[in-house]
Design an enzyme around this catalytic site. Structure first.
Site, PDB file in Angstrom:
ATOM      1  N   LYS A   1       0.864  -1.183   0.000  1.00 21.89           N
ATOM      2  CA  LYS A   1       0.000   0.000   0.000  1.00 21.89           C
ATOM      3  C   LYS A   1       0.893   1.223   0.000  1.00 21.89           C
ATOM      4  O   LYS A   1       2.061   1.151   0.407  1.00 21.89           O
ATOM      5  CB  LYS A   1      -0.870  -0.001   1.262  1.00 21.89           C
ATOM      6  CG  LYS A   1      -2.112   0.849   1.163  1.00 21.89           C
ATOM      7  CD  LYS A   1      -3.276   0.149   0.494  1.00 21.89           C
ATOM      8  CE  LYS A   1      -4.496   1.043   0.389  1.00 21.89           C
ATOM      9  NZ  LYS A   1      -5.653   0.334  -0.181  1.00 21.89           N
TER      10      LYS A   1
ATOM     11  N   GLY B   1     -20.419   6.993   3.909  1.00 25.57           N
ATOM     12  CA  GLY B   1     -19.388   7.295   2.913  1.00 25.57           C
ATOM     13  C   GLY B   1     -19.930   7.034   1.528  1.00 25.57           C
ATOM     14  O   GLY B   1     -20.090   5.869   1.130  1.00 25.57           O
ATOM     15  N   VAL B   2     -20.252   8.103   0.800  1.00 24.71           N
ATOM     16  CA  VAL B   2     -20.756   7.932  -0.567  1.00 24.71           C
ATOM     17  C   VAL B   2     -19.750   8.517  -1.560  1.00 24.71           C
ATOM     18  O   VAL B   2     -20.058   9.406  -2.356  1.00 24.71           O
ATOM     19  CB  VAL B   2     -22.189   8.497  -0.765  1.00 24.71           C
ATOM     20  CG1 VAL B   2     -23.207   7.508  -0.255  1.00 24.71           C
ATOM     21  CG2 VAL B   2     -22.377   9.850  -0.084  1.00 24.71           C
TER      22      VAL B   2
HETATM   23  P1  NAD Z   1     -13.518   7.864  -1.607  1.00 31.77           P
HETATM   24  O1  NAD Z   1     -12.448   8.776  -1.138  1.00 31.77           O
HETATM   25  O2  NAD Z   1     -13.978   7.978  -3.027  1.00 31.77           O
HETATM   26  O3  NAD Z   1     -14.810   7.985  -0.684  1.00 31.77           O
HETATM   27  C1  NAD Z   1     -14.758   8.043   0.707  1.00 31.77           C
HETATM   28  C2  NAD Z   1     -15.935   8.912   1.133  1.00 31.77           C
HETATM   29  O4  NAD Z   1     -16.036   8.836   2.559  1.00 31.77           O
HETATM   30  C3  NAD Z   1     -15.771  10.394   0.781  1.00 31.77           C
HETATM   31  O5  NAD Z   1     -16.932  10.854   0.103  1.00 31.77           O
HETATM   32  C4  NAD Z   1     -15.610  11.074   2.136  1.00 31.77           C
HETATM   33  O6  NAD Z   1     -16.149  12.382   2.162  1.00 31.77           O
HETATM   34  C5  NAD Z   1     -16.399  10.115   3.013  1.00 31.77           C
HETATM   35  N1  NAD Z   1     -16.124  10.195   4.440  1.00 31.77           N
HETATM   36  C6  NAD Z   1     -14.984  10.579   5.072  1.00 31.77           C
HETATM   37  N2  NAD Z   1     -15.166  10.499   6.402  1.00 31.77           N
HETATM   38  C7  NAD Z   1     -16.419  10.061   6.613  1.00 31.77           C
HETATM   39  C8  NAD Z   1     -17.199   9.773   7.768  1.00 31.77           C
HETATM   40  N3  NAD Z   1     -16.709   9.926   9.005  1.00 31.77           N
HETATM   41  N4  NAD Z   1     -18.462   9.311   7.616  1.00 31.77           N
HETATM   42  C9  NAD Z   1     -18.983   9.136   6.381  1.00 31.77           C
HETATM   43  N5  NAD Z   1     -18.309   9.406   5.258  1.00 31.77           N
HETATM   44  C10 NAD Z   1     -17.034   9.853   5.372  1.00 31.77           C
HETATM   45  O7  NAD Z   1     -12.982   6.386  -1.296  1.00 31.77           O
HETATM   46  P2  NAD Z   1     -13.475   5.013  -1.926  1.00 31.77           P
HETATM   47  O8  NAD Z   1     -12.572   4.632  -3.037  1.00 31.77           O
HETATM   48  O9  NAD Z   1     -14.949   5.048  -2.148  1.00 31.77           O
HETATM   49  O10 NAD Z   1     -13.136   3.995  -0.743  1.00 31.77           O
HETATM   50  C11 NAD Z   1     -13.955   3.918   0.415  1.00 31.77           C
HETATM   51  C12 NAD Z   1     -13.395   2.845   1.353  1.00 31.77           C
HETATM   52  O11 NAD Z   1     -13.376   1.581   0.689  1.00 31.77           O
HETATM   53  C13 NAD Z   1     -11.947   3.090   1.801  1.00 31.77           C
HETATM   54  O12 NAD Z   1     -11.755   2.581   3.099  1.00 31.77           O
HETATM   55  C14 NAD Z   1     -11.133   2.274   0.797  1.00 31.77           C
HETATM   56  O13 NAD Z   1      -9.861   1.927   1.277  1.00 31.77           O
HETATM   57  C15 NAD Z   1     -12.042   1.061   0.667  1.00 31.77           C
HETATM   58  N6  NAD Z   1     -11.836   0.315  -0.556  1.00 31.77           N
HETATM   59  C16 NAD Z   1     -11.976   0.934  -1.758  1.00 31.77           C
HETATM   60  C17 NAD Z   1     -11.782   0.206  -2.924  1.00 31.77           C
HETATM   61  C18 NAD Z   1     -11.962   0.832  -4.266  1.00 31.77           C
HETATM   62  O14 NAD Z   1     -12.061   0.088  -5.255  1.00 31.77           O
HETATM   63  N7  NAD Z   1     -12.050   2.154  -4.376  1.00 31.77           N
HETATM   64  C19 NAD Z   1     -11.422  -1.153  -2.858  1.00 31.77           C
HETATM   65  C20 NAD Z   1     -11.308  -1.760  -1.595  1.00 31.77           C
HETATM   66  C21 NAD Z   1     -11.517  -1.006  -0.448  1.00 31.77           C
END
Ligand code: NAD
Length: 383
Positions: free
Chosen positions: A88, A188-189
């Protein structure tokens, strides 16, 4: 050993206690780039994991995060049956203020310097445009746009995997994989959460969302007519499913007693604040679907990039998350342990078979063909 020992401090604390192969720090004076890449294990193949671009409170927090995330990637790939190790990266700073194309290119050169031991991808704070820019400097990047020969943003695939996992969870909790009429709170959207909301509303679920980003919330409301709650209240809303899709540590000694859901199943990495929170969830009577099993859709999608990406084949393979999760739940039942312990057990058996005993907790290493009973994984990844 207690939870306090599961949180080593300092570079050598993290690297030594957790069996990391390599933790590299990068600084570029011209662009003010500050980045850390952690390679936990390459026993199963080159380390794969996204780049998180985030304003951490301090360097120690960034180091702790990148190490926990890298280690969880080792376990994620092992359970998903992928030939990748765990790695990572984090870029320190708020992307809204410090990001520039020059900084992303400088970061790409850091990745390139690792000569393929680490393959990067998108994560929180990085975008498809960043990944495509990185692709211009190094071949050691995944999830580039389809026009560049990649599989694109992995987030839709991750969201699809979460939906498949919810089917398994539903069958366990309510005897049906249908989500019709179920109330799901999505915290988290962003890239994954927004796509998940789309699937859930299509499946007939009642959806409530929470996100500090007003624009993200507005978009979800406009597109899907969802309800909204404050981020700090999301975990305590009475509902069927709480789906954490933001940052880690959301399930803790403080929040678990406040949960009013039947199951927790979401995309966020490292949902448990401490390893012992897996037991706390079970004691609270909440079914917890281990994060790195549920959110493997993105990396499964990436693994399908070579030799030629075929979306329908990739998404069919992602649907296998439903069966993997069922296997985890069955093992937890058989061995009378928690689902996160069962998932760790499956991962550790595969890693031990690959000869990577350094990457495992130093307490006990299970025999690959003679699985030991689940045990207290006090250094569990994702915690
Ligand atoms: P992203 O940055 O696009 O979205 C994260 C969202 O969470 C943002 O809109 C942010 O404003 C919001 N957020 C921050 N703090 C918050 C809170 N306290 N309560 C509610 N919302 C909050 O990230 P993503 O790519 O959608 O990833 C989300 C999670 O999933 C992360 O933990 C990431 O590591 C995990 N993940 C993502 C992927 C992927 O394919 N993108 C794959 C595996 C795991």
């Amino acid at each position: 050993m207690d939870d306090a020992l599961a949180a080593p401090t300092g570079v050598f604390g993290h690297a030594g206690a957790e069996g990391f192969e390599q933790v590299v720090f990068f600084h570029d004076a011209q662009t003010a780039l500050r980045a850390i890449i952690a390679i936990h294990s390459t026993a199963l193949g080159p380390a794969l994991g996204g780049t998180r671009f985030l304003a951490y409170p301090d360097e120690a927090a960034a180091l702790a995060d990148v190490c926990r995330l890298a280690r969880a990637m080792t376990y994620k790939h092992a359970v998903a049956g992928l030939d990748h190790g765990g790695g990572k990266a984090v870029i320190l700073g708020d992307p809204r203020h410090v990001r520039s194309d020059a900084l992303i290119r400088a970061y790409a050169d850091c990745v390139d310097g690792l000569a393929g031991r680490y393959l990067t991808a998108e994560d929180v704070g990085t975008t498809q445009a960043d990944i495509d820019l990185i692709h211009g400097r190094t071949p050691h990047v995944t999830g580039t746009s389809e026009v560049l020969g990649g599989s694109g943003d992995p987030s839709p695939a991750t969201a699809w995997g979460v939906l498949c996992a919810l089917g398994t969870v539903g069958a366990r909790a309510w005897g049906t994989s249908s989500l019709r009429g179920r109330h799901v709170v999505v915290a988290g959207v962003g890239k994954v959460g927004a796509a998940l909301v789309g699937h859930l509303t299509e499946a007939g679920a009642r959806v409530t969302v929470a996100d500090p980003d007003a624009a993200a919330v507005e978009a979800a409301v406009a597109l899907h007519g969802v309800e909204v709650v404050a981020p700090e209240a999301a975990h305590a809303i009475p509902c069927d499913v709480f789906a954490p899709c933001a940052l880690g540590g959301v399930l803790s000694e403080r929040t678990i007693p406040e949960l009013r859901c039947t199951v927790v199943c979401g995309s966020a990495n490292n949902q448990l604040a401490m390893p012992s929170d897996g037991r706390r969830m079970a004691d609270r009577g909440v079914l917890y679907a281990p994060d790195y099993v549920v959110n493997a859709g993105g990396v499964i999608n990436i693994a399908e990039e070579r030799p030629h990406y075929d979306r329908s084949r990739a998404w069919q393979r992602i649907a296998g998350i439903a069966d993997t999760l069922e296997t985890v739940f069955e093992l937890a039942d058989e061995q009378d342990c928690t689902p996160p312990e069962a998932a760790d057990h499956i991962a550790e058996a595969r890693l031990a078979a690959a000869g990577d005993e350094d990457a495992l907790p130093d307490t006990q290493v299970p025999a690959a063909r003679d699985p030991a009973p689940c045990r207290d994984h006090r250094r569990r990844p994702g915690s």
